[in-house]
Motif scaffolding. Structure first.
Motif, PDB file in Angstrom:
ATOM      1  N   ASP A   1       0.947  -1.205  -0.142  1.00  7.61           N
ATOM      2  CA  ASP A   1       0.001   0.097   0.268  1.00  7.61           C
ATOM      3  C   ASP A   1       0.867   1.271   0.091  1.00  7.61           C
ATOM      4  O   ASP A   1       2.200   1.050   0.178  1.00  7.61           O
ATOM      5  CB  ASP A   1      -1.029  -0.110   1.330  1.00  7.61           C
ATOM      6  CG  ASP A   1      -1.412   1.111   1.448  1.00  7.61           C
ATOM      7  OD1 ASP A   1      -2.280   1.648   0.690  1.00  7.61           O
ATOM      8  OD2 ASP A   1      -1.413   1.696   2.513  1.00  7.61           O
TER       9      ASP A   1
ATOM     10  N   ALA B   1      -2.528   9.827   5.836  1.00 10.89           N
ATOM     11  CA  ALA B   1      -3.494   8.518   6.156  1.00 10.89           C
ATOM     12  C   ALA B   1      -4.026   8.220   4.719  1.00 10.89           C
ATOM     13  O   ALA B   1      -3.941   7.330   4.061  1.00 10.89           O
ATOM     14  CB  ALA B   1      -4.657   8.792   6.901  1.00 10.89           C
TER      15      ALA B   1
ATOM     16  N   ASP C   1      -2.109  -0.484   5.915  1.00 12.90           N
ATOM     17  CA  ASP C   1      -1.926   0.289   7.232  1.00 12.90           C
ATOM     18  C   ASP C   1      -3.429   0.265   7.532  1.00 12.90           C
ATOM     19  O   ASP C   1      -3.767   0.735   8.899  1.00 12.90           O
ATOM     20  CB  ASP C   1      -1.313   1.489   7.255  1.00 12.90           C
ATOM     21  CG  ASP C   1      -1.738   2.400   6.437  1.00 12.90           C
ATOM     22  OD1 ASP C   1      -2.171   2.230   5.288  1.00 12.90           O
ATOM     23  OD2 ASP C   1      -2.112   3.521   7.045  1.00 12.90           O
ATOM     24  N   HIS C   2      -4.493   0.287   6.655  1.00 17.48           N
ATOM     25  CA  HIS C   2      -5.786   1.004   7.023  1.00 17.48           C
ATOM     26  C   HIS C   2      -7.098   0.075   6.633  1.00 17.48           C
ATOM     27  O   HIS C   2      -6.744  -1.047   5.877  1.00 17.48           O
ATOM     28  CB  HIS C   2      -5.873   2.369   6.385  1.00 17.48           C
ATOM     29  CG  HIS C   2      -6.281   3.408   7.207  1.00 17.48           C
ATOM     30  ND1 HIS C   2      -7.410   3.184   7.929  1.00 17.48           N
ATOM     31  CD2 HIS C   2      -6.004   4.800   7.665  1.00 17.48           C
ATOM     32  CE1 HIS C   2      -7.907   4.316   8.806  1.00 17.48           C
ATOM     33  NE2 HIS C   2      -6.841   5.356   8.554  1.00 17.48           N
TER      34      HIS C   2
ATOM     35  N   ASN D   1      -8.903   0.324   4.211  1.00 16.31           N
ATOM     36  CA  ASN D   1      -9.180  -0.184   2.774  1.00 16.31           C
ATOM     37  C   ASN D   1      -8.150  -1.364   2.364  1.00 16.31           C
ATOM     38  O   ASN D   1      -8.206  -2.036   1.237  1.00 16.31           O
ATOM     39  CB  ASN D   1      -8.892   0.933   1.799  1.00 16.31           C
ATOM     40  CG  ASN D   1      -7.362   1.769   1.861  1.00 16.31           C
ATOM     41  OD1 ASN D   1      -6.771   1.729   3.049  1.00 16.31           O
ATOM     42  ND2 ASN D   1      -7.236   2.337   1.002  1.00 16.31           N
ATOM     43  N   ASP D   2      -7.442  -1.836   3.453  1.00 17.82           N
ATOM     44  CA  ASP D   2      -6.599  -2.986   3.021  1.00 17.82           C
ATOM     45  C   ASP D   2      -7.307  -4.222   3.817  1.00 17.82           C
ATOM     46  O   ASP D   2      -6.400  -5.204   3.572  1.00 17.82           O
ATOM     47  CB  ASP D   2      -5.191  -2.639   3.903  1.00 17.82           C
ATOM     48  CG  ASP D   2      -4.525  -1.427   3.072  1.00 17.82           C
ATOM     49  OD1 ASP D   2      -4.445  -1.274   1.930  1.00 17.82           O
ATOM     50  OD2 ASP D   2      -3.933  -0.554   3.824  1.00 17.82           O
TER      51      ASP D   2
ATOM     52  N   ASP E   1      -0.153   5.156   0.814  1.00 19.11           N
ATOM     53  CA  ASP E   1      -0.482   6.205   1.951  1.00 19.11           C
ATOM     54  C   ASP E   1      -0.260   5.286   3.372  1.00 19.11           C
ATOM     55  O   ASP E   1      -1.085   4.457   3.760  1.00 19.11           O
ATOM     56  CB  ASP E   1      -1.697   6.773   1.730  1.00 19.11           C
ATOM     57  CG  ASP E   1      -1.850   7.504   0.473  1.00 19.11           C
ATOM     58  OD1 ASP E   1      -0.999   7.765   0.064  1.00 19.11           O
ATOM     59  OD2 ASP E   1      -2.993   7.780   0.244  1.00 19.11           O
ATOM     60  N   GLY E   2       0.404   5.701   4.158  1.00 16.23           N
ATOM     61  CA  GLY E   2       0.549   5.391   5.385  1.00 16.23           C
ATOM     62  C   GLY E   2       1.612   4.091   5.676  1.00 16.23           C
ATOM     63  O   GLY E   2       1.799   3.543   6.710  1.00 16.23           O
ATOM     64  N   THR E   3       2.035   3.682   4.302  1.00 17.43           N
ATOM     65  CA  THR E   3       2.811   2.352   4.407  1.00 17.43           C
ATOM     66  C   THR E   3       4.068   2.548   3.797  1.00 17.43           C
ATOM     67  O   THR E   3       5.307   2.694   4.681  1.00 17.43           O
ATOM     68  CB  THR E   3       2.259   1.084   3.744  1.00 17.43           C
ATOM     69  OG1 THR E   3       0.798   1.060   4.181  1.00 17.43           O
ATOM     70  CG2 THR E   3       2.864  -0.210   3.614  1.00 17.43           C
TER      71      THR E   3
END
Ligand SMILES: [Mg+2]
Length: 222
Positions: A8, A18, A173-174, A176-177, A10-12
């Protein structure tokens, strides 16, 4: 045993963010009410992801934003590559891993922080933004492979490289994953911000250094 690693963004791969869409919505001061209404329609199943994205892209277009405006927003947000990101990418590559990006992010983020991402990653699923010769934002090719559809992108990438899903690793990380994490042979929740992702992931890494993933993927690092 693992042959492909999907990231991913964003955030990864990228820190201090985020969701990239939110960063730009805030920077461009788009109408909060309209933005919220479109988001709610998507989550209620009333519009598709691409209709939601088209709506939001339309708000950026109507502001007449330029590549410079995107860059200023990223500078102000102090986004940066995640600690250990480059070393992790290099180590995985030198161990013969295929690498992929499966993300709902927008291309300007990687153009800004990792301009050679198309050479580093064998496959990249993300939303592409286009600019004219004066740097004015003109259109977007929005990925359909965000949210639950991220899992479909993983299946496509695995098939392309003749791999089983059990040979594929996913790092995210979020929220949507969640779906893609369920499908991957090894799922790593990295600096996770979502409880459901923590529940479904095989490994949770709270320390924000991407090199922490290596010992779970490469036998020599164990
Ligand atoms: Mg993310």
């Amino acid at each position: 045993m693992y042959k492909l690693v999907c990231f991913d963004v964003d955030g990864t791969l990228v820190d201090n963010i985020a969701y990239s869409w939110e960063l730009f919505h805030n920077a461009f001061e788009v109408d909060m009410t309209k933005r919220k209404a479109a988001k709610e329609k998507f989550y209620a199943g009333k519009i598709t992801y691409s209709e939601w994205a088209d709506h939001d892209i339309g708000m950026w277009l109507s502001k007449g934003v330029t590549r410079k405006d995107f860059e200023k927003a990223m500078e102000k947000g102090q986004i940066k590559l995640m600690d250990g990101a480059l070393e992790t990418i290099q180590e995985l590559k030198s161990n013969g891993m295929k690498l992929a990006i499966i993300s709902g992010t927008v291309s300007v983020i990687l153009d800004y922080l990792l301009p050679d991402y198309k050479e580093l990653f064998d496959d990249h699923y993300l939303s592409q933004l286009f600019f004219d010769e004066d740097g004015k934002f003109t259109k977007a090719n929005v990925t359909e492979y965000d949210m639950a559809m991220k899992a479909d992108a993983l299946k496509l990438v695995a098939k392309k490289h003749n791999l089983k899903l059990s040979e594929c690793v996913f790092i995210g990380d979020h929220h949507n994953d969640v779906m893609i994490a369920k499908e991957a042979g090894l799922s790593i929740a990295f600096d996770p911000k979502d409880e459901e992702l923590k529940r479904v992931a095989d490994v949770i890494i709270e320390n924000k250094d991407l090199r922490q993933v290596l010992k779970h993927i490469l036998p020599l690092h164990q």
